[in-house]
Motif scaffolding. Structure first.
Motif, PDB file in Angstrom:
ATOM      1  N   UNK A  81     -43.660   1.691  34.418  1.00 28.16           N
ATOM      2  CA  UNK A  81     -44.846   2.371  34.931  1.00 28.16           C
ATOM      3  C   UNK A  81     -45.774   2.567  33.736  1.00 28.16           C
ATOM      4  N   UNK A  82     -46.497   1.517  33.425  1.00 29.50           N
ATOM      5  CA  UNK A  82     -47.285   1.472  32.204  1.00 29.50           C
ATOM      6  C   UNK A  82     -48.235   0.288  32.282  1.00 29.50           C
ATOM      7  N   UNK A  91     -43.855  -6.521  30.955  1.00 26.41           N
ATOM      8  CA  UNK A  91     -42.887  -6.234  32.021  1.00 26.41           C
ATOM      9  C   UNK A  91     -43.297  -4.959  32.743  1.00 26.41           C
ATOM     10  N   UNK A  92     -44.363  -5.049  33.551  1.00 27.30           N
ATOM     11  CA  UNK A  92     -44.899  -3.862  34.226  1.00 27.30           C
ATOM     12  C   UNK A  92     -44.989  -4.040  35.739  1.00 27.30           C
ATOM     13  N   UNK A 326     -50.079  10.723  41.225  1.00 28.31           N
ATOM     14  CA  UNK A 326     -49.877   9.332  40.826  1.00 28.31           C
ATOM     15  C   UNK A 326     -49.865   9.227  39.302  1.00 28.31           C
ATOM     16  N   UNK A 327     -49.033   8.334  38.779  1.00 29.86           N
ATOM     17  CA  UNK A 327     -49.050   8.015  37.358  1.00 29.86           C
ATOM     18  C   UNK A 327     -50.211   7.067  37.053  1.00 29.86           C
ATOM     19  N   UNK A 328     -50.729   7.147  35.822  1.00 37.11           N
ATOM     20  CA  UNK A 328     -51.825   6.282  35.354  1.00 37.11           C
ATOM     21  C   UNK A 328     -53.105   6.474  36.176  1.00 37.11           C
ATOM     22  N   UNK A 329     -53.283   7.662  36.730  1.00 41.14           N
ATOM     23  CA  UNK A 329     -54.401   7.899  37.642  1.00 41.14           C
ATOM     24  C   UNK A 329     -55.748   7.683  36.955  1.00 41.14           C
ATOM     25  N   UNK A 330     -55.911   8.235  35.758  1.00 39.90           N
ATOM     26  CA  UNK A 330     -57.205   8.122  35.082  1.00 39.90           C
ATOM     27  C   UNK A 330     -57.515   6.689  34.672  1.00 39.90           C
ATOM     28  N   UNK A 331     -56.502   5.866  34.586  1.00 39.78           N
ATOM     29  CA  UNK A 331     -56.712   4.471  34.224  1.00 39.78           C
ATOM     30  C   UNK A 331     -57.233   3.650  35.401  1.00 39.78           C
ATOM     31  N   UNK A 332     -56.745   3.939  36.609  1.00 35.33           N
ATOM     32  CA  UNK A 332     -57.048   3.077  37.751  1.00 35.33           C
ATOM     33  C   UNK A 332     -58.003   3.687  38.775  1.00 35.33           C
TER      34      UNK A 332
END
Length: 347
Positions: A81-82, A91-92, A326-332
């Protein structure tokens, strides 16, 4: 166990090299591997992006990606999760392989050749049957950039009928971005390959007493989404039409994705492997969070348009009530909000 490798070096910097797996020479002894290389030397011109340094040679088998058995003959791997980075080497995304009586199908191929080498070794640790198909669920680089290794091993690459166009339009950008994220050394050997088979609507792949049902979908998460159903296990491989934990990434139509997700929930499968997260979820119960997120994108975007918000102002508020979910929210999420606003401002 032993395998064949060749050292590849960057054309731009010959001091940066990596040992790259050459598929098809796996042996129980170094002598047997050497004999195969002498009898059938590999065509090193297949490695088009870098310069071979020396000849192919045999070495002990390298690192293998960790898979779990989800059902008889079905093995699944959960990507990090990255975003891609030097540690995960691309490998994501989730990856799977399905074993029939005569052949294997790999579903998605990881975000670099290095990852696909580890997938290939995992397949070989379970079966000696040929990998006949690699099914790419859509065009995004974390799912497709490992496919060249399997193509060189003789597999046919299968995808949505629109996949070739999507890859042609974006391959340079994908390659440049993932090389920057992973680093030049870890990215050595990575190439984009075009599909051999394009699925217009539906296609069955026979692995020997096990038939996979492939279905292409209209514009949703992306413009070329494809699902893979395995009736034998009851598992549906959704690609990025389903996300879990990892913030959904919208690269198509938010309204289309909502419609496709509704149709997916009516299919006769009790389990899925999403494109990220999981890797195995109950179906259709696990669709709830993504349904809610897409509905929020739509409702927040429509409210912003009614208020007369500019795109810049709208992006700062759309979807924000789910930021903690959600993880990585600010990214997506900002990109998702931009795509949704651009689509819905003209409805």
């Amino acid at each position: 166990m032993f395998e064949a490798i060749v050292s590849l070096c960057l054309l731009s910097d010959p001091a940066v090299c990596r040992d790259v797996l050459i598929p098809g020479y796996e042996s129980i002894s170094v002598a047997e591997c050497d004999a195969q290389l002498r009898a059938n030397p590999p065509d090193l011109k297949l490695f088009l992006n870098e310069e071979p340094h020396g000849m192919a040679a045999c070495a002990p088998v390298g690192d293998t990606l960790r898979f779990q058995q989800a059902a008889r003959g079905v093995f699944v791997h959960r990507g990090a999760i990255s975003d891609a980075n030097p540690e995960n080497e691309g490998d994501v995304a989730n990856v799977a392989f399905v074993i029939g009586k005569s052949a294997v199908a790999v579903i998605d191929s990881g975000g670099s050749r290095r990852v696909s080498e580890q997938i290939y070794r995992a397949v070989r640790s379970e079966t000696g049957l040929p990998v006949r198909y690699v099914v790419l669920t859509h065009m995004h680089p974390d799912h497709v950039l490992g496919a060249s290794l399997f193509a060189q091993a003789g597999a046919e690459i299968v995808g949505h009928s629109g996949l070739a166009r999507g890859l042609s339009d974006r391959s340079d950008a994908y390659m440049n971005r993932f090389q920057d994220l992973i680093g030049a050394a870890g990215f050595i050997g990575t190439q984009v390959v075009m599909p051999d088979i394009g699925v217009e609507k539906m296609l069955d792949l026979d692995l020997g007493d096990r038939v996979l049902h492939l279905r292409s979908w209209p514009n949703g998460h992306s413009i070329n989404d494809l699902t893979v159903g395995d009736p034998t296990s009851g598992i549906l491989f959704t690609g990025d039409l389903m996300f879990h934990e990892y913030t959904p990434a919208l690269d198509g139509s938010v309204l289309g994705w909502q419609t496709v997700l509704t149709e997916l929930q009516a299919l006769p499968y009790h389990t899925i492997m999403p494109g990220h997260g999981g890797p195995i979820l109950d179906w259709p119960d696990s669709a709830g969070p993504l349904n809610a997120y897409l509905a929020l994108l739509i409702s927040d975007t429509r409210s912003a348009i009614v208020r007369g918000d500019s795109l810049g102002d709208a992006v700062r508020v759309i979807g924000q009530s789910q930021a903690a979910d959600w993880d990585l929210f600010d990214q997506f999420n900002p990109r998702n909000a931009t795509v949704a606003f651009t689509e819905l401002e003209w409805e």
